[in-house]
Structure formats: structure tokens, C-alpha cells
Design a protein around this motif. Structure first.
Motif, short mmCIF file in Angstrom:
data_model
loop_
_atom_site.label_atom_id
_atom_site.label_comp_id
_atom_site.label_asym_id
_atom_site.label_seq_id
_atom_site.Cartn_x
_atom_site.Cartn_y
_atom_site.Cartn_z
N ALA A 161 0.84 -1.20 0.00
CA ALA A 161 0.00 0.00 0.00
C ALA A 161 0.88 1.25 0.00
O ALA A 161 1.00 1.96 1.01
N ASP A 162 1.47 1.55 -1.14
CA ASP A 162 2.38 2.69 -1.24
C ASP A 162 1.68 4.02 -0.99
O ASP A 162 2.33 5.01 -0.62
N GLU A 163 0.36 4.05 -1.21
CA GLU A 163 -0.36 5.31 -1.01
C GLU A 163 -0.30 5.75 0.45
O GLU A 163 -0.31 6.95 0.74
N LEU A 164 -0.21 4.80 1.38
CA LEU A 164 -0.09 5.17 2.79
C LEU A 164 1.21 5.93 3.03
O LEU A 164 1.24 6.89 3.82
N ASP A 165 2.29 5.52 2.37
CA ASP A 165 3.56 6.25 2.48
C ASP A 165 3.44 7.64 1.86
O ASP A 165 3.89 8.63 2.44
N ARG A 166 2.82 7.69 0.68
CA ARG A 166 2.70 8.98 0.00
C ARG A 166 1.87 9.96 0.80
O ARG A 166 2.10 11.18 0.74
N PHE A 244 -15.83 4.24 2.06
CA PHE A 244 -15.06 3.00 1.89
C PHE A 244 -14.68 2.80 0.42
O PHE A 244 -13.53 2.50 0.10
N PHE A 245 -15.64 2.94 -0.47
CA PHE A 245 -15.35 2.75 -1.90
C PHE A 245 -14.34 3.78 -2.39
O PHE A 245 -13.43 3.46 -3.16
N LEU A 253 -7.26 2.12 1.45
CA LEU A 253 -7.88 0.90 1.97
C LEU A 253 -7.91 -0.12 0.84
O LEU A 253 -7.79 0.25 -0.34
N PRO A 254 -8.06 -1.40 1.17
CA PRO A 254 -8.24 -2.38 0.09
C PRO A 254 -9.48 -2.05 -0.73
O PRO A 254 -10.48 -1.57 -0.19
N SER A 255 -9.43 -2.30 -2.01
CA SER A 255 -10.58 -2.00 -2.86
C SER A 255 -11.66 -3.07 -2.71
O SER A 255 -11.37 -4.24 -2.40
N ALA A 256 -12.89 -2.66 -2.91
CA ALA A 256 -14.01 -3.60 -2.85
C ALA A 256 -13.84 -4.70 -3.90
O ALA A 256 -14.14 -5.87 -3.64
N GLY A 257 -13.33 -4.33 -5.07
CA GLY A 257 -13.13 -5.32 -6.12
C GLY A 257 -12.15 -6.40 -5.73
O GLY A 257 -12.38 -7.59 -5.96
N ALA A 258 -11.04 -6.00 -5.11
CA ALA A 258 -10.04 -6.98 -4.68
C ALA A 258 -10.61 -7.90 -3.61
O ALA A 258 -10.34 -9.11 -3.60
#
Length: 298
Positions: A161-166, A244-245, A253-258
Motif C-alpha cells: 500500500a504505497d499510497e499510505l507512504d505517499r 469506503f469505496f 484501503l483495500p478495494s471492494a473489487g479486490a
């Protein structure tokens, strides 16, 4: 290893000797909203601190009961290593709760309900020795296998989850999550292998998956709502599916699709957890984790 004729084949290269690691995380400088500007994602992930201490102590309790049923020495060693890691996870997440309380967010009303769930509803029952008691033990072993499918899914997600770092996530919290996530990836096959060894019935596997998935969704949304509604810095805040979406699309967050794609994966008759995630990636993170190597992240 399995008592069923169609046991899926594990990826041998993904197996590793398991060990519990002594960890240290200092929470003094971690803010309430440790993901800046995103209290919803912060609190949705914070639900881990509410669920995991009681849940992972329950894992340990159940697995200590099933140890006499294990006839494979390698699997026994894996289960013992799993027990050690899960006990450490419970303690590490438990340590976050007093910090949240100091910041004005008392989790006790919610954790009391979670404790009841695992200790009473899913705990030992006064069943007579024999078939009924064995059935309940196997049912819980299967439930843990299903839950571990999702903890491994989350572990793989947070490692990537690189977005958390960004977004500038608090480094100590991120290290806790990634240390835990890496160990979930590291031991991702143990619960499934144990279930296949002592039972392996597909109908039980599918039934307990449905129970586990439904319970996790219910508990997680309830926990996120609890945190948002009781956040002292956000009067009248609410959690919603739309948030959430959106967080899933943004990568916080994890995506609903995943999450939905993970359902047929687990229910496939050829599924084995070693087919998902990377042990090498998990081990590499554990080797560099500040909390797992003598001190809190800087």
C-alpha cells in the motif's frame, strides 16, 4: 498431510520456519488521525486494534486444543510457530488501545463486545466428550482457516500500500501494520494446512467461510462507525460505504473489487494460500522493520 483425497498442492518454495519476534513500538508521538487528512481510513484500519487482541488469543486457545490431533511433525512445528506469532500480534495491538484512550477515544465499549464474541459465542461449550465436542473444535479450526485467508489478504495489501507512504502515514503505526502483515503472509498457509489435515471437508470449508466473511464485514463496519462517531476531534462524524469505496479507489484501503475477487479464490477446490502473496517480500520487510529489530520506527 490431508485426510481428504483432493488436497491442493502447496508451493514448496513459499514455506519457511516460523518464529515469534519480540517487537517494540512507541506510541508517544502517534496522532489520533495517523493517516493525515483521512480519519475514515485511519479508523477503518484502527478496527484491527479492536478485533485482533481477542481474536488472536482465541486462535491460540483453539490451536492448543487441536495439537493432539496433528500427526505430521512439520505441520506441528508450523502450528507452534503460528501460535507464538499470533500471541505476539495480540499483545502488540492491545498496546495501542491505552494510547487511543489517552487521545480521548475510549475503545472499551466495543472491545467488551468483541471479547464476548470470542470468549462466549465462539468459546468452549459445555458439550459432552465425543462427537459433539469434536464437531465444535473442527468448526472453529475451519473458521480460523477462513479468517486467516483475509488476514493474509490484508497483510499482502498493507505491504504493497504505497499510497499510505505517499500520504505521510505515521511511521510507527505503519511499521506495526506491516510487521503484522508480513507475518500474516509468512504463516498464511498454516491455518489452511491444519484444517485440511484434521478435517478438510469442502462443505465445512464453504460454510465457515460464509460465516467468517459475514462476521468480519459486520464487525468491521460496526467498528469503523464506532470510531467515527466517538472521535473527539470530529463531532457528529459518520462512516459510510461511499467513503469506503472512495478510499479503496485511492489506495488507502483495500478495494471492494479486490475483496470480492478473494471469495472465489478461497472457495476454489484447487486453492492453497501459498499461491497468494510473497514470502520473500514478507521476510525482507521483517528484516528491515524497526519495531521487529529492537526499536520503534523513527
Amino acid at each position: 498431510m490431508s485426510n481428504t483425497p483432493h488436497a491442493p498442492t502447496p508451493v514448496a518454495s513459499e514455506h519457511i520456519e516460523l518464529k515469534a519476534r519480540n517487537v517494540s513500538f512507541g506510541w508517544e508521538d502517534t496522532p489520533l488521525h495517523w493517516l493525515p487528512g483521512d480519519p475514515f481510513a485511519t479508523h477503518t484500519i484502527n478496527v484491527l486494534h479492536l478485533l485482533l487482541p481477542a481474536g488472536e488469543r482465541w486462535f491460540v486457545h483453539v490451536y492448543k486444543q487441536v495439537l493432539p490431533y496433528i500427526k505430521d511433525e512439520q505441520l506441528r512445528a508450523d502450528v507452534v510457530g503460528f501460535i507464538g506469532q499470533e500471541a505476539m500480534h495480540a499483545a502488540a495491538h492491545d498496546d495501542v488501545l491505552p494510547h487511543l484512550k489517552r487521545l480521548g477515544l475510549d475503545p472499551t465499549p466495543y472491545t467488551a463486545q468483541v471479547d464476548w464474541l470470542f470468549e462466549k459465542l465462539l468459546g468452549d461449550r459445555t458439550l459432552p466428550p465425543g462427537r459433539a465436542r469434536h464437531w465444535w473444535l473442527m468448526e472453529r479450526v475451519a473458521l480460523i482457516a477462513a479468517i486467516e485467508h483475509y488476514t493474509a489478504f490484508l497483510g499482502d495489501w498493507v505491504l504493497n500500500a504505497d499510497e499510505l507512504d505517499r500520504r505521510g502515514a505515521d511511521p510507527v503505526m505503519l511499521d506495526l501494520l506491516r510487521w503484522h502483515g508480513a507475518e500474516e503472509v509468512e504463516h498464511r498457509s498454516v491455518a489452511f494446512d491444519l484444517f485440511m489435515h484434521v478435517d478438510g471437508g469442502y462443505r465445512r470449508r464453504a460454510r465457515t467461510w460464509a460465516t467468517a466473511f459475514t462476521a468480519l464485514v459486520f464487525l468491521w463496519q460496526r467498528g469503523a462507525r464506532f470510531f467515527m462517531e466517538n472521535d473527539p476531534e470530529l463531532p457528529a462524524a459518520k462512516a459510510s460505504l461511499g467513503q469506503f469505496f472512495r478510499a479503496g479507489r485511492q489506495g488507502t484501503l483495500p478495494s471492494a473489487g479486490a475483496m470480492l475477487k478473494s471469495i472465489p479464490t478461497y472457495l476454489s477446490r484447487t486453492y492453497h494460500p501459498s499461491q497468494e502473496g510473497s514470502t520473500a517480500q514478507a521476510v525482507a520487510y521483517l528484516a528491515s522493520s524497526p519495531g521487529a529489530n529492537g526499536g520503534a520506527a523513527a
